[in-house]
Write a protein that holds these residues in place. Structure first.
Motif, PDB file in Angstrom:
ATOM      1  N   SER A 231       0.807  -1.163  -0.072  1.00 45.88           N
ATOM      2  CA  SER A 231       0.120   0.140  -0.058  1.00 45.88           C
ATOM      3  C   SER A 231       0.836   1.176  -0.044  1.00 45.88           C
ATOM      4  N   PHE A 250      -1.429   6.365   9.343  1.00 46.20           N
ATOM      5  CA  PHE A 250      -0.823   6.001   8.007  1.00 46.20           C
ATOM      6  C   PHE A 250      -2.089   5.919   7.141  1.00 46.20           C
ATOM      7  N   THR A 251      -2.262   6.796   5.841  1.00 42.12           N
ATOM      8  CA  THR A 251      -3.415   6.701   5.242  1.00 42.12           C
ATOM      9  C   THR A 251      -2.801   6.589   3.680  1.00 42.12           C
ATOM     10  N   SER A 252      -3.804   5.649   3.006  1.00 46.98           N
ATOM     11  CA  SER A 252      -3.798   5.526   1.651  1.00 46.98           C
ATOM     12  C   SER A 252      -4.380   6.615   0.750  1.00 46.98           C
ATOM     13  N   ARG A 253      -5.212   7.355   1.674  1.00 42.40           N
ATOM     14  CA  ARG A 253      -6.083   8.831   0.902  1.00 42.40           C
ATOM     15  C   ARG A 253      -5.984   9.794   1.730  1.00 42.40           C
ATOM     16  N   THR A 256      -8.602  12.656   1.470  1.00 48.13           N
ATOM     17  CA  THR A 256      -9.642  12.878   2.221  1.00 48.13           C
ATOM     18  C   THR A 256      -9.386  13.593   3.568  1.00 48.13           C
ATOM     19  N   ILE A 330      -8.539  -1.114  14.783  1.00 44.47           N
ATOM     20  CA  ILE A 330      -7.661  -0.665  14.437  1.00 44.47           C
ATOM     21  C   ILE A 330      -6.243  -1.989  14.678  1.00 44.47           C
ATOM     22  N   LEU A 331      -5.800  -2.071  13.435  1.00 42.75           N
ATOM     23  CA  LEU A 331      -4.725  -3.172  14.017  1.00 42.75           C
ATOM     24  C   LEU A 331      -3.590  -2.613  14.463  1.00 42.75           C
ATOM     25  N   TYR A 334      -0.250  -2.743  11.793  1.00 39.07           N
ATOM     26  CA  TYR A 334      -0.309  -2.252  10.611  1.00 39.07           C
ATOM     27  C   TYR A 334      -0.012  -0.834  10.475  1.00 39.07           C
ATOM     28  N   ILE A 339      -5.258   5.638  12.892  1.00 39.15           N
ATOM     29  CA  ILE A 339      -5.766   6.133  11.655  1.00 39.15           C
ATOM     30  C   ILE A 339      -6.334   7.565  11.654  1.00 39.15           C
ATOM     31  N   MET A 340      -6.793   7.997  10.565  1.00 37.78           N
ATOM     32  CA  MET A 340      -7.424   9.351  10.530  1.00 37.78           C
ATOM     33  C   MET A 340      -8.539   8.860  10.150  1.00 37.78           C
ATOM     34  N   HIS A 345     -16.104   8.278   3.517  1.00 40.01           N
ATOM     35  CA  HIS A 345     -15.373   7.999   2.480  1.00 40.01           C
ATOM     36  C   HIS A 345     -14.611   6.391   2.856  1.00 40.01           C
ATOM     37  N   ASP A 346     -14.941   5.848   4.116  1.00 39.60           N
ATOM     38  CA  ASP A 346     -14.403   4.556   4.400  1.00 39.60           C
ATOM     39  C   ASP A 346     -15.529   3.920   5.275  1.00 39.60           C
ATOM     40  N   ARG A 419       1.302  -5.389   4.220  1.00 40.15           N
ATOM     41  CA  ARG A 419       0.793  -6.178   5.286  1.00 40.15           C
ATOM     42  C   ARG A 419       1.448  -7.333   5.538  1.00 40.15           C
TER      43      ARG A 419
HETATM   44  C1  ANZ Z   1      -7.967   7.520   5.643  1.00 43.21           C
HETATM   45  C2  ANZ Z   1      -8.752   6.984   4.741  1.00 43.21           C
HETATM   46  C3  ANZ Z   1      -9.788   7.667   4.189  1.00 43.21           C
HETATM   47  C4  ANZ Z   1      -8.589   5.541   4.586  1.00 43.21           C
HETATM   48  C5  ANZ Z   1     -10.568   6.698   3.097  1.00 43.21           C
HETATM   49  C6  ANZ Z   1      -9.091   4.662   3.693  1.00 43.21           C
HETATM   50  C7  ANZ Z   1     -10.217   5.299   3.041  1.00 43.21           C
HETATM   51  P1  ANZ Z   1      -4.711  -0.153   2.430  1.00 43.21           P
HETATM   52  O1  ANZ Z   1      -4.895   0.700   1.407  1.00 43.21           O
HETATM   53  O2  ANZ Z   1      -5.315  -1.633   2.197  1.00 43.21           O
HETATM   54  O3  ANZ Z   1      -3.266  -0.187   3.038  1.00 43.21           O
HETATM   55  N1  ANZ Z   1      -5.642   1.727   8.107  1.00 43.21           N
HETATM   56  C8  ANZ Z   1      -4.317   2.175   8.329  1.00 43.21           C
HETATM   57  N2  ANZ Z   1      -3.669   1.678   9.316  1.00 43.21           N
HETATM   58  C9  ANZ Z   1      -4.612   0.762   9.744  1.00 43.21           C
HETATM   59  C10 ANZ Z   1      -4.682  -0.002  11.028  1.00 43.21           C
HETATM   60  N3  ANZ Z   1      -3.309  -0.228  11.619  1.00 43.21           N
HETATM   61  N4  ANZ Z   1      -5.748  -0.570  11.048  1.00 43.21           N
HETATM   62  C11 ANZ Z   1      -6.786  -0.562  10.518  1.00 43.21           C
HETATM   63  N5  ANZ Z   1      -7.039   0.329   9.549  1.00 43.21           N
HETATM   64  C12 ANZ Z   1      -5.893   0.892   9.066  1.00 43.21           C
HETATM   65  O4  ANZ Z   1      -5.343   0.719   3.648  1.00 43.21           O
HETATM   66  C13 ANZ Z   1      -4.969   1.856   4.168  1.00 43.21           C
HETATM   67  C14 ANZ Z   1      -5.922   2.371   4.949  1.00 43.21           C
HETATM   68  O5  ANZ Z   1      -6.181   1.567   5.958  1.00 43.21           O
HETATM   69  C15 ANZ Z   1      -5.731   3.588   5.457  1.00 43.21           C
HETATM   70  O6  ANZ Z   1      -6.087   4.834   4.784  1.00 43.21           O
HETATM   71  C16 ANZ Z   1      -6.452   3.584   6.795  1.00 43.21           C
HETATM   72  O7  ANZ Z   1      -7.708   4.521   6.493  1.00 43.21           O
HETATM   73  C17 ANZ Z   1      -6.742   2.237   7.084  1.00 43.21           C
HETATM   74  F1  ANZ Z   1     -11.460   7.289   2.319  1.00 43.21           F
HETATM   75  O8  ANZ Z   1      -6.858   6.438   6.132  1.00 43.21           O
HETATM   76  B1  ANZ Z   1      -7.402   5.272   5.356  1.00 43.21           B
END
Ligand code: ANZ
Ligand code: ZN
Length: 821
Positions: A231, A250-253, A256, A330-331, A334, A339-340, A345-346, A419
């Protein structure tokens, strides 16, 4: 009485004779000096549980068919077999039966080896491996020490799933609904110090390599890709208001970030741990979280729970203040364990926010107007709204711009996360390979010197159900420190058995090598050309083997990049629609069938009854049918050889239609079977085609010398084509057909392309004796085909509509006369 003259198919004698031949002639012994191109076929080696089961029979019958076929094609073949001999079941069985895990294992190996030999599989038994043998695990310990030197093996404290009944650590996949997969005990979380192998250093290569594995099933590659879970995203720093602390998420987005309405921390996050020390409600909550499964698959469906910390975080982009929560979804291992939360959107955040009445603010709009918010939730990328200066940008553009801007403030970095976790290889069990480490009060962690390898697992003591077995064997536990000579103790954890199975395929190539782990024979045979096994190993075993292969490559032990060129996953064998299991009492034991029908019947049934990659439903009637077919084959060949072969047929130089059509059928079948063996491996269709050919043959009447020649060709080919599946009976029938060489040394026949060309012939169509049409048909068209074709002709229709057909007279390939009233 010799087998040949015996009119009755006698599986026992036949199988004994064929197996004795292969053994005596060393047919399946590996030979690095053979001129043929090498072909290494391997089936996943069995755990020596006591008896082979139908899954083994299926797996190994496929591998054996291929290796025999390849040999007949002139390949230099190699097919070894061994035992995945360490592991927990041996300890459980030993406790139950009051024996020792070692003797239980050795007894089982002996029994299963005998059974595999009875099945007639073409293994090179001279390269047999038992992973519980010090000759084998010595090199595993040696490799571990190399990894330790390179920093790829390390020890760290970690929280684990602890099975209090089996007293062992469980992988997340082994925790089912919070219980141990084997013991069914409620799993606890414990923090213990354990050994890890740094598979994460190879994450990128393991991912990239999947693209080059062209002969692997796509779903297996997808599972591995998912498991590695790459990711790309950003790590963003949020200040905690009124403190000096920072939470990193950590965020992939990052696009947002204006929609972020809370921060959520894992229960093991350091900030949470500190809070838990002071606040009992938080401690209570995190203790509860810890009892739950941490398997990611369970997180999606988990009932979301959280607790507010009372602290506030500051959004580094717009200064907005948002609450910090602790959440069970929340893991902790990982990303950053934080997380934010962007509920608009999630999906998970949405569920959480709805539950605790946290604001849901839309900041992304779909480009496709049709596809707008469904109940305030839009997953996916689009165009930014409600995001200040970033409004109107696409998600992609915004991600870059936002990271750039935050980066200037020192509040964000680009990050790639996987992961994939490092591989925990410590097991707190006796029956495994000892980890070659010594602990000294003065020198700390000291690797066992190479000359002192192997660290032999003691087997001579009375085994009881006490845990910490190795700590209670003083001769093992207490040693002198290799570096200062003072009293020290050994590591008592043993390796995860996946460590043994991650390099056995390489050791097979030089199993007798005493001085090194692998030698130059490895580069001759490796990689395995075809690896066959169950889909249940799609992830862990295959990923670990790929990892260790690359590690061995980097150690200079071998040169290839991947261990298995082609992977084939066979389907399960079911009884009454379910998996065979002792607890359900629906296990069918291969031995009963070997005893009753012989190995060939069992092999034929298992290869014929379903496509090899699909589930196979056990059927006693099906086994019976296979037995009948082998008898029919036996009788067919005997009918031919017993017919008066000395009688001089008059020679009829002209080739008859019957000959042409039988030869066409033969070579069409051969083409199909060859294709199955080369590419598709759908043995069931190959067998069906040969059965059909045999039916056609049985209608063929031998009237001339030329007929006899064709008959011989057909029977020879039938026997050859079936030989990879039912090698024993065909071995004997080959000799009965008059050949001096052994069938396994025969060349796989070439398809005669000329024989396949379809000939046509013009036939006269009469109705009530009057010629009404001339029509072109295939030379060997069946009566039904001829009728169907002629009745559809307009000229014929004209004369027969509304009339009863009394008779149809067919003179093959010449004339058809339809008689109406
Ligand atoms: C804000 C956000 C907005 C996210 C959105 C997603 C969608 P991938 O892409 O599968 O790697 N995340 C990060 N760390 C996490 C943890 N320790 N336990 C649970 N969830 C966690 O997934 C990355 C996304 O998984 C991250 O991006 C975070 O949510 C969540 F519209 O951040 B996201
Ligand atoms: Zn010391």
């Amino acid at each position: 009485m010799s087998i040949e003259t015996n009119e009755i198919y006698n599986a026992k004698d036949i199988e004994y004779e064929a197996q004795s031949y292969w053994l005596l002639e060393k047919t399946f012994l590996a030979d690095e000096n053979n001129s043929g191109e090498k072909f290494y076929s391997l089936c996943m080696f069995p755990y020596p549980s006591g008896n082979i089961h139908m899954g083994h029979v299926r797996n190994y019958s496929i591998g054996d068919a291929i290796i025999r076929y390849k040999k007949m094609c002139g390949k230099n073949i190699f097919q070894p077999m061994g035992w995945d001999a360490f592991g927990l079941p041996a300890e459980n069985a030993a406790i139950k039966n009051k024996t020792h895990p070692a003797s239980w294992t050795y007894t089982n190996i002996n029994n299963m080896r005998k059974q595999l030999k009875q099945m007639g599989y073409g293994y090179d038994w001279s390269r047999e491996i038992s992973t519980c043998s010090p000759d084998y695990y010595k090199w595993e310990q040696w490799l571990f020490l190399r990894l330790y030197e390179r920093g790829l093996a390390y020890k760290k404290k970690s929280i684990v799933n602890w099975d209090p009944v089996d007293e062992t650590v469980l992988a997340n996949e082994q925790v089912i609904n919070g219980r141990g997969w084997r013991s069914d005990a409620l799993v606890e979380k414990r923090e213990i110090s354990q050994w890890f192998l740094k598979i994460t250093d190879y994450a990128e290569e393991l991912l990239d390599g999947l693209d080059h594995l062209e002969e692997w099933p796509v779903q297996v590659k997808a599972m591995q890709k998912n498991w590695i879970g790459k990711s790309v995203g950003a790590q963003i720093k949020f200040k905690i208001k009124d403190t000096e602390e920072i939470v990193e998420v950590f965020t992939s987005r990052p696009d947002t970030i204006f929609g972020c309405s809370f921060i959520a921390l894992a229960s093991d996050h350091i900030f949470v741990r500190k809070l838990a020390e002071q606040r009992s409600n938080i401690k209570l909550f995190t203790d509860k979280c810890r009892q739950m499964s941490t398997a990611e698959s369970d997180l999606a469906t988990l009932i979301k729970k959280g607790i507010h910390t009372g602290f506030t975080a500051i959004n580094p982009l717009n200064g907005e203040e948002i609450p910090i929560w602790i959440a069970n979804y929340i893991l902790s291992d990982y990303g950053t364990g934080a997380i934010m939360g962007v509920p608009a959107h999630d999906e998970r955040d949405h569920e959480f926010a709805s539950l605790y009445n946290l604001p849901i603010k839309q900041v992304i709009k779909s480009i496709d107007e049709q596809n707008t918010n469904i109940e305030n939730l839009f997953i996916g990328k689009g165009v930014l709204i409600n995001s200040g200066q970033f409004n109107g940008l696409s998600s992609e553009e915004a991600i870059n711009k936002i990271i750039q801007q935050l980066n200037k403030k020192g509040a964000a970095t680009l990050e790639t996360k996987y992961r994939l976790r490092d591989w925990g290889v410590s097991r707190q069990r006796y029956w495994g390979a000892p980890i070659p480490i010594i602990y000294c009060a003065d020198c700390g962690t000291v690797p066992v010197p190479e000359d002192d390898l192997p660290v032999v697992l003691p087997e001579q003591f009375e085994f009881t159900d006490k845990s910490n077995v190795l700590k209670n064997i003083p001769e093992f536990y207490h040693v002198n420190c290799p570096s200062c000579g003072k009293n020290a103790v050994r590591e008592t954890d043993t390796f995860d058995t996946f460590v043994e199975s991650s390099w056995y395929y390489a050791r097979f190539t030089c199993a007798d090598q005493q001085n090194m782990m692998l030698d130059k024979r490895t580069n001759y045979w490796a990689p395995v050309d075809l690896y066959i096994g169950g889909i249940e190993h799609a992830i862990l075993h295959l990923l670990y083997a790929r990892f260790i292969h690359k590690v061995m490559r980097d150690e200079g032990l071998l040169t290839s990049n991947e261990p298995f060129t082609r992977l084939f996953t066979q389907g399960m064998v079911l009884k009454d629609g379910t998996k065979m299991s002792k607890s359900k009492g629906n296990v069918v034991n291969p031995q009963d069938y070997i005893d009753k029908y012989g190995a060939d019947t069992l092999r034929l049934f298992i290869m014929f009854s379903a496509p090899p990659d699909q589930r196979l439903e056990w059927s006693d009637a099906g086994v019976d049918g296979s037995y009948k077919f082998i008898n029919k084959l036996w009788n067919t060949v005997h009918r031919y050889t017993n017919s008066n072969l000395t009688k001089q047929f008059h020679s009829n130089k002209a080739i008859t239609i019957e000959q042409t059509s039988l030869r066409r059928k033969l070579h069409e079948t051969l083409e199909k079977v060859t294709d199955v063996m080369e590419t598709r491996l759908s043995f069931n269709t190959a067998i069906a085609a040969v059965m059909e050919l045999m039916n056609t043959y049985n209608k063929f009447v031998i009237n001339s010398q030329e007929d006899k020649t064709v008959a011989q060709e057909v029977l020879d080919c039938i026997v050859i084509m079936l030989s990879p599946i039912i090698p024993h009976v065909t071995h004997v029938l080959w000799r009965i057909l008059g050949h001096d060489n052994a069938l396994i040394t025969e060349k796989w026949p070439k398809v005669d392309e000329l024989a396949i060309i379809q000939d046509t012939v013009t036939i006269a169509v009469q109705i009530n004796g009057k010629l009404r049409a001339q029509h072109l048909i295939c030379i060997d068209a069946s009566e039904q085909m001829v009728k169907d074709e002629l009745f559809s002709l307009r000229e014929v229709q004209k004369y027969i509509t509304g009339k009863n057909i009394n008779r149809i007279i067919i003179v093959p390939n010449k004339l058809v006369n339809i008689v109406t009233n």
